[in-house]
Design a protein around this motif. Structure first.
Motif, PDB file in Angstrom:
ATOM      1  N   LEU A   1       0.696  -1.126   0.182  1.00  0.00           N
ATOM      2  CA  LEU A   1       0.007   0.162   0.066  1.00  0.00           C
ATOM      3  C   LEU A   1       1.291   1.360  -0.079  1.00  0.00           C
ATOM      4  O   LEU A   1       0.783   2.310  -0.695  1.00  0.00           O
ATOM      5  N   PHE A   2       1.786   1.392   0.809  1.00  0.00           N
ATOM      6  CA  PHE A   2       2.825   2.012   0.668  1.00  0.00           C
ATOM      7  C   PHE A   2       4.037   2.319  -0.674  1.00  0.00           C
ATOM      8  O   PHE A   2       3.526   3.784  -0.874  1.00  0.00           O
ATOM      9  N   ALA A   3       4.253   1.150  -1.403  1.00  0.00           N
ATOM     10  CA  ALA A   3       4.733   1.168  -2.371  1.00  0.00           C
ATOM     11  C   ALA A   3       3.949   2.386  -3.178  1.00  0.00           C
ATOM     12  O   ALA A   3       4.205   2.914  -4.652  1.00  0.00           O
ATOM     13  N   ILE A   4       2.578   1.861  -3.776  1.00  0.00           N
ATOM     14  CA  ILE A   4       1.447   2.502  -4.098  1.00  0.00           C
ATOM     15  C   ILE A   4       1.026   4.099  -3.945  1.00  0.00           C
ATOM     16  O   ILE A   4       0.970   4.623  -5.092  1.00  0.00           O
ATOM     17  N   GLU A   5       1.038   4.825  -2.638  1.00  0.00           N
ATOM     18  CA  GLU A   5       1.184   5.741  -2.447  1.00  0.00           C
ATOM     19  C   GLU A   5       2.638   6.572  -2.744  1.00  0.00           C
ATOM     20  O   GLU A   5       2.663   7.743  -2.983  1.00  0.00           O
ATOM     21  N   PHE A   6       3.986   5.168  -2.769  1.00  0.00           N
ATOM     22  CA  PHE A   6       5.120   6.552  -3.089  1.00  0.00           C
ATOM     23  C   PHE A   6       4.965   6.875  -4.552  1.00  0.00           C
ATOM     24  O   PHE A   6       6.003   7.756  -4.789  1.00  0.00           O
TER      25      PHE A   6
ATOM     26  N   GLY B   1      -7.096   7.911  -4.539  1.00  0.00           N
ATOM     27  CA  GLY B   1      -5.993   7.869  -4.228  1.00  0.00           C
ATOM     28  C   GLY B   1      -4.560   7.244  -5.098  1.00  0.00           C
ATOM     29  O   GLY B   1      -3.839   6.456  -5.135  1.00  0.00           O
ATOM     30  N   TYR B   2      -5.646   6.087  -5.976  1.00  0.00           N
ATOM     31  CA  TYR B   2      -4.769   5.294  -6.802  1.00  0.00           C
ATOM     32  C   TYR B   2      -5.644   6.340  -8.363  1.00  0.00           C
ATOM     33  O   TYR B   2      -4.399   5.911  -9.237  1.00  0.00           O
TER      34      TYR B   2
ATOM     35  N   PHE C   1      -3.588  -9.304  -1.249  1.00  0.00           N
ATOM     36  CA  PHE C   1      -3.962  -8.317  -1.732  1.00  0.00           C
ATOM     37  C   PHE C   1      -6.123  -7.946  -1.712  1.00  0.00           C
ATOM     38  O   PHE C   1      -4.969  -6.791  -2.342  1.00  0.00           O
ATOM     39  N   ALA C   2      -6.088  -8.516  -1.554  1.00  0.00           N
ATOM     40  CA  ALA C   2      -7.742  -7.878  -0.620  1.00  0.00           C
ATOM     41  C   ALA C   2      -7.363  -7.019   0.214  1.00  0.00           C
ATOM     42  O   ALA C   2      -8.140  -5.930  -0.668  1.00  0.00           O
ATOM     43  N   SER C   3      -6.454  -7.179   0.455  1.00  0.00           N
ATOM     44  CA  SER C   3      -6.484  -5.903   1.755  1.00  0.00           C
ATOM     45  C   SER C   3      -6.019  -4.890   1.346  1.00  0.00           C
ATOM     46  O   SER C   3      -6.559  -4.007   1.606  1.00  0.00           O
ATOM     47  N   ILE C   4      -5.335  -4.082   0.118  1.00  0.00           N
ATOM     48  CA  ILE C   4      -5.233  -3.492  -0.993  1.00  0.00           C
ATOM     49  C   ILE C   4      -6.016  -2.643  -1.347  1.00  0.00           C
ATOM     50  O   ILE C   4      -6.150  -1.294  -1.111  1.00  0.00           O
ATOM     51  N   TYR C   5      -7.567  -3.287  -1.650  1.00  0.00           N
ATOM     52  CA  TYR C   5      -8.581  -2.376  -1.869  1.00  0.00           C
ATOM     53  C   TYR C   5      -8.946  -2.195  -0.454  1.00  0.00           C
ATOM     54  O   TYR C   5     -10.335  -1.343   0.312  1.00  0.00           O
ATOM     55  N   LYS C   6      -9.295  -3.190   0.783  1.00  0.00           N
ATOM     56  CA  LYS C   6     -10.261  -3.516   1.898  1.00  0.00           C
ATOM     57  C   LYS C   6     -10.142  -2.013   3.031  1.00  0.00           C
ATOM     58  O   LYS C   6     -10.510  -1.100   2.879  1.00  0.00           O
ATOM     59  N   TYR C   7      -8.839  -1.772   2.642  1.00  0.00           N
ATOM     60  CA  TYR C   7      -7.643  -0.905   3.176  1.00  0.00           C
ATOM     61  C   TYR C   7      -7.869   0.896   2.815  1.00  0.00           C
ATOM     62  O   TYR C   7      -7.237   1.330   3.356  1.00  0.00           O
ATOM     63  N   ALA C   8      -8.420   1.291   1.125  1.00  0.00           N
ATOM     64  CA  ALA C   8      -7.380   1.509   0.832  1.00  0.00           C
ATOM     65  C   ALA C   8      -8.068   3.167   0.932  1.00  0.00           C
ATOM     66  O   ALA C   8      -7.480   3.676   0.904  1.00  0.00           O
ATOM     67  N   PHE C   9      -9.398   2.926   1.704  1.00  0.00           N
ATOM     68  CA  PHE C   9      -9.386   4.178   2.840  1.00  0.00           C
ATOM     69  C   PHE C   9      -8.472   4.981   3.966  1.00  0.00           C
ATOM     70  O   PHE C   9      -8.830   6.265   3.067  1.00  0.00           O
ATOM     71  N   THR C  10      -7.632   4.480   4.061  1.00  0.00           N
ATOM     72  CA  THR C  10      -7.044   4.760   5.323  1.00  0.00           C
ATOM     73  C   THR C  10      -5.248   5.171   4.694  1.00  0.00           C
ATOM     74  O   THR C  10      -4.784   5.486   5.270  1.00  0.00           O
ATOM     75  N   PHE C  11      -5.078   5.217   3.479  1.00  0.00           N
ATOM     76  CA  PHE C  11      -4.323   5.801   2.217  1.00  0.00           C
ATOM     77  C   PHE C  11      -4.645   7.055   1.786  1.00  0.00           C
ATOM     78  O   PHE C  11      -5.960   7.450   1.883  1.00  0.00           O
ATOM     79  N   GLY C  12      -4.175   6.855   0.324  1.00  0.00           N
ATOM     80  CA  GLY C  12      -4.379   8.392  -1.184  1.00  0.00           C
ATOM     81  C   GLY C  12      -4.434   9.393   0.483  1.00  0.00           C
ATOM     82  O   GLY C  12      -5.039  10.316  -1.083  1.00  0.00           O
ATOM     83  N   ASP C  13      -3.500   9.600   1.451  1.00  0.00           N
ATOM     84  CA  ASP C  13      -3.798  10.965   1.707  1.00  0.00           C
ATOM     85  C   ASP C  13      -2.495  12.003   0.609  1.00  0.00           C
ATOM     86  O   ASP C  13      -2.910  13.266   0.863  1.00  0.00           O
ATOM     87  N   SER C  14      -2.374  11.493  -0.332  1.00  0.00           N
ATOM     88  CA  SER C  14      -1.731  12.075  -1.001  1.00  0.00           C
ATOM     89  C   SER C  14      -2.317  13.153  -1.978  1.00  0.00           C
ATOM     90  O   SER C  14      -2.216  14.124  -2.503  1.00  0.00           O
ATOM     91  N   LEU C  15      -3.268  13.358  -2.014  1.00  0.00           N
ATOM     92  CA  LEU C  15      -4.782  14.068  -2.373  1.00  0.00           C
ATOM     93  C   LEU C  15      -4.314  14.973  -2.006  1.00  0.00           C
ATOM     94  O   LEU C  15      -4.482  16.333  -2.975  1.00  0.00           O
ATOM     95  N   PHE C  16      -4.082  15.541  -0.198  1.00  0.00           N
ATOM     96  CA  PHE C  16      -3.841  16.843  -0.055  1.00  0.00           C
ATOM     97  C   PHE C  16      -2.848  17.673  -0.821  1.00  0.00           C
ATOM     98  O   PHE C  16      -3.175  19.064  -0.636  1.00  0.00           O
ATOM     99  N   LEU C  17      -2.047  17.555  -1.645  1.00  0.00           N
ATOM    100  CA  LEU C  17      -0.708  17.603  -1.848  1.00  0.00           C
ATOM    101  C   LEU C  17      -1.056  18.097  -3.058  1.00  0.00           C
ATOM    102  O   LEU C  17      -0.648  19.523  -4.081  1.00  0.00           O
TER     103      LEU C  17
END
Length: 361
Positions: free
Chosen positions: A45-50, A338-339, A180-196
């Protein structure tokens, strides 16, 4: 220049939003679903965020003088830009609600032992409102001022955990499908780079300081992964029962020699970081609102407060409902913002470059 923040301040903001919704409840939630293999899921998840970081910086280089709204308006029309900003408003306010819900329950368990929601709201909301009214630069300066204290508190909690019984957790106990399913399941807790992306025109971009920006992002991710690992080392099979990861690292070590209780360090670190995160999400909501309806900032703040209170009391007043929403329908919003959104921004930079090449020919 007066309204812009430095690359260092932008990096600190990036690090703070990396912490959001990941240092208290998330380790327990993920452990309940995929056990200690959550370490692998969060790294992915962090790799996607990065990957959103170089896209963000490339977008800033490609459109150096333009706001995000102007870029979106050019490529997806005015209606599409406003629709995306409406989605951003929903994303930001639910992020703020999730932060508040989790921290409120933590403070209720640790301090008051009963309901004190009005005290919490009176403490948080005016500070958030003042931060938005003051503007991004004063808010970023405040975060920069307390950044050292916050990181010192976080690292202190990680280090103290070594003075308690820990052992390597059991890995590879969940299926690859679930991980791999958890990448979707917990997607909302990531994606914070939108603010940037929302504040892209407010950052005083300097190419030489890109490495510094990357450092803050990478450092924040390393700290969160370390927290997950030490938390699972400490609690092994019972990790899902402990909902306050950073604070729970200090359990069994709250008294150290003659120093007294050490859990106050975790408490102050959590309160400080949560307050900054609430300010960031409130600012993101208000900035999005102003782009949808060009009104004064104070109207956006009033709207945020009203929606926040209504949603908290009517829709998600119960902690369990907010947590359930985070892993049911909110992941859809997390995937989009986020994605999908960073990928769309990358396409915009490609189209801009292609147009330049055609003109040069």
């Amino acid at each position: 220049m007066k309204d812009k923040i430095s690359m260092r301040q932008a990096g600190i903001i990036a690090l703070l939003i990396i912490f959001s919704n990941k240092i208290l409840l998330l380790p327990a939630l993920m452990h309940e679903y995929i056990k200690a293999d959550a370490i692998f899921a969060i790294i992915m998840l962090f790799a996607i965020e990065f990957l959103a970081v170089p896209i963000f910086l490339k977008l800033r280089r490609t459109f150096p003088q333009e706001k995000l709204y102007d870029i979106l308006k050019r490529y997806i029309t005015v209606f599409g830009a406003k629709l995306l900003y409406l989605a951003s408003m929903v994303f930001m306010i639910f992020k703020a609600l999730l932060v508040f819900s989790i921290v409120y329950v933590y403070l209720k368990e640790q301090i008051y032992q009963n309901e004190f929601v009005w005290i919490a709201l009176i403490s948080f909301i005016p500070i958030m409102n003042h931060a938005v009214m003051s503007g991004l630069k004063p808010t970023a300066r405040t975060m920069e001022l307390f950044f050292g204290v916050l990181i010192a508190g976080f690292v202190f909690c990680l280090v103290i955990s070594f003075f308690t019984p820990i052992s390597t957790p059991y890995f590879f106990v969940s299926s690859a499908k679930d991980i791999f399913a958890s990448i979707y399941k917990y997607a909302f807790t990531f994606g914070d780079s939108l603010f940037l992306f929302l504040i892209i025109d407010k950052i005083d971009y300097k190419p030489k300081e890109e490495k510094k920006f990357y450092f803050y992002v990478f450092f924040g991710m390393i700290l969160v992964v370390a927290l997950f690992f030490l938390f699972y080392c400490k609690y092994q099979l019972t990790s899902f029962m402990h909902n306050n990861a950073l604070a729970d690292l200090l359990v069994f070590s709250v008294r150290f020699n003659a120093i007294g209780r050490l859990d106050i360090v975790a408490m102050l670190t959590i309160m400080l970081s949560s307050l900054f995160q609430m300010e960031i999400f409130c600012y993101g909501f208000c900035d999005s609102f102003i782009n949808v309806l060009p009104l004064d900032k104070k109207y956006a703040i009033v709207l945020f407060d009203i929606i926040f209170l209504i949603l908290y009391y009517i829709f998600i007043g119960k902690y369990e409902i907010m947590v359930k929403s985070t892993v049911t329908w909110l992941p859809v919003l997390g995937v989009i913002m986020g994605y999908v959104f960073p990928i769309a921004c990358f396409i915009f930079t490609f189209l801009k470059r292609r147009k330049k090449d055609e003109k040069s020919d």
